[in-house]
Design an enzyme around this catalytic site. Structure first.
Site, short mmCIF file in Angstrom:
data_model
loop_
_atom_site.label_atom_id
_atom_site.label_comp_id
_atom_site.label_asym_id
_atom_site.label_seq_id
_atom_site.Cartn_x
_atom_site.Cartn_y
_atom_site.Cartn_z
N THR A 107 0.83 -1.22 0.00
CA THR A 107 0.00 0.00 0.00
C THR A 107 0.86 1.25 0.00
OG1 THR A 107 -1.77 -1.07 1.18
CG2 THR A 107 -1.62 1.31 1.45
N GLY A 160 -4.66 -3.82 8.15
CA GLY A 160 -5.50 -2.69 8.49
C GLY A 160 -6.32 -2.86 9.76
C1 SD4 Z 1 -5.29 -2.86 4.32
N1 SD4 Z 1 -3.49 -1.52 5.11
O1 SD4 Z 1 -6.19 -2.94 3.48
C2 SD4 Z 1 -4.03 -2.17 3.94
C3 SD4 Z 1 -3.14 -3.16 3.30
C4 SD4 Z 1 -1.71 -2.78 3.24
O2 SD4 Z 1 0.38 -3.14 2.64
O3 SD4 Z 1 -1.27 -1.79 3.76
N2 SD4 Z 1 -0.88 -3.53 2.65
O4 SD4 Z 1 -5.39 -3.38 5.43
#
Ligand code: SD4
Length: 340
Positions: free
Chosen positions: A201, A255
């Site tokens: 992300t 998350g």
């Molecule tokens: C999530 N925080 O959807 C995001 C995923 C993520 O690196 O950061 N992946 O939970």
């Protein structure tokens, strides 16, 4: 490139500002910091920081905007659009891994220096989710649109539907279906050599020439999640928070862990107490570990923060979290310190 005299002066000013601005507490001044947290004490303006190695390329796009005297909010939008367009990045935008039903659903949010914010969750068919989030902020009285409503809004505002599922991500999903029998877990990720955690992300924070802060965060979320699952990334306060008086923070990783502690807002609040961005990130990571000592060892969460002086820092649960920094003298990827 900052010369040595400037560096020493700004380091002194920075430490002094922190001590003067808040009572000195463990970890709140440069002197009291745990040894394993990297501190930059430069006063940088403008500055762009973003999560993971590919943040370097995204930072370049944001930096270009800042060099034209653009606003931080314009810079972060332009910056995160780079990985959104990149099919090699399988956790953001086009090419993102789908949910367990094979649907690519995107989460994104943006926040500027005036507490204005916009967000979309579960958005399908539109690769630049961040630009839809920006329009939610600019053109509606709302903060967050989800699912079909977000798509309808995007289409009404000139976005065109695209197929976001690439052959690579589709193949991985089919393999996953075969082995995992439709049962989502919260920690699907690429493993680097040696088994280190690696998510993708992008969260980006920028301060422009005027000293204003903004941030953006965009993702396809956890791979093979339940359809309808929303992570931290589009939630203001969890995946991103900007307080122009204090600083800004963003997160990457699982998350659910970030939402439970409203992580990015928490990091900003620690900065408000006088903690350096790196120490503030560490405090938030420790909060996760304290609440959930067993599962915290199994998952990755990383925070990245910048304060009003342009000082930045990061901290993660596990080894492997990296972040990219661009200032007048720096264009580098750093490895974050980590708890376990
Ligand atoms: C999530 N925080 O959807 C995001 C995923 C993520 O690196 O950061 N992946 O939970």
């Amino acid at each position: 490139m900052p010369d040595r005299r400037k560096f020493v002066k700004s380091a002194f000013l920075s430490a002094g500002a922190i001590v003067a601005g808040a009572s000195v507490r463990a970890g709140a001044s440069t002197a009291g910091l745990p040894q394993d947290v990297s501190y930059n004490t430069l006063r940088n303006k403008p500055v762009v920081v973003s999560t993971w190695d590919f943040g370097k390329e995204a930072n370049a796009a944001a930096w270009h905007v800042l060099q034209q005297d653009g606003h931080a909010v314009e810079a972060v939008e332009a910056g995160v659009k780079v990985p959104e367009s990149d099919p090699q990045n399988q956790s953001v935008g086009y090419g993102g891994r789908p949910d367990r039903d094979g649907r690519v659903t995107l989460d994104a949010c943006i926040m500027d220096h005036m507490y204005r914010c916009g967000s979309v969750a579960g958005l399908e068919h539109i690769k630049h989710a961040i630009s839809v989030a920006r329009l939610v902020m600019d053109r509606t009285p709302h903060v967050m649109l989800v699912g079909d409503g977000a798509l309808q809004f995007a289409l009404e505002n000139g976005f065109r539907k695209e197929k976001l599922l690439t052959p690579t991500s589709e193949r991985e999903w089919r393999e996953w279906l075969r082995d995992n029998k439709y049962s989502p877990v919260n920690n699907i990720e690429n493993r680097l050599p040696g088994g280190r955690h690696n998510h993708d992300t992008i969260g980006m924070l920028a301060m422009d020439n005027r000293g204003n802060l903004s941030g953006a965060c965009t993702t396809s979320g956890m791979a093979f999640k339940l359809h309808g699952r929303v992570g931290d990334s589009p939630i203001i306060g969890a995946g991103l928070y900007v307080d122009n008086e204090i600083g800004a923070a963003t997160s990457s990783g699982v998350g659910e862990e970030v939402i439970r502690i409203v992580g990015s807002h928490l990091v900003v609040e620690y900065m408000r107490m006088g903690f350096h961005p790196g120490a503030a990130c560490r405090k938030a990571v420790e909060r996760i570990a304290r609440h959930n000592p067993i599962s915290a060892k199994e998952v990755q969460v990383g925070f990245l923060a910048v304060n009003k002086h342009g000082e930045y820092g990061a901290y993660a649960l596990q080894e492997g979290f990296t972040y990219a920094v661009k200032t007048d003298g720096i264009n580098e990827v750093f490895s974050s310190e980590h708890l376990f």
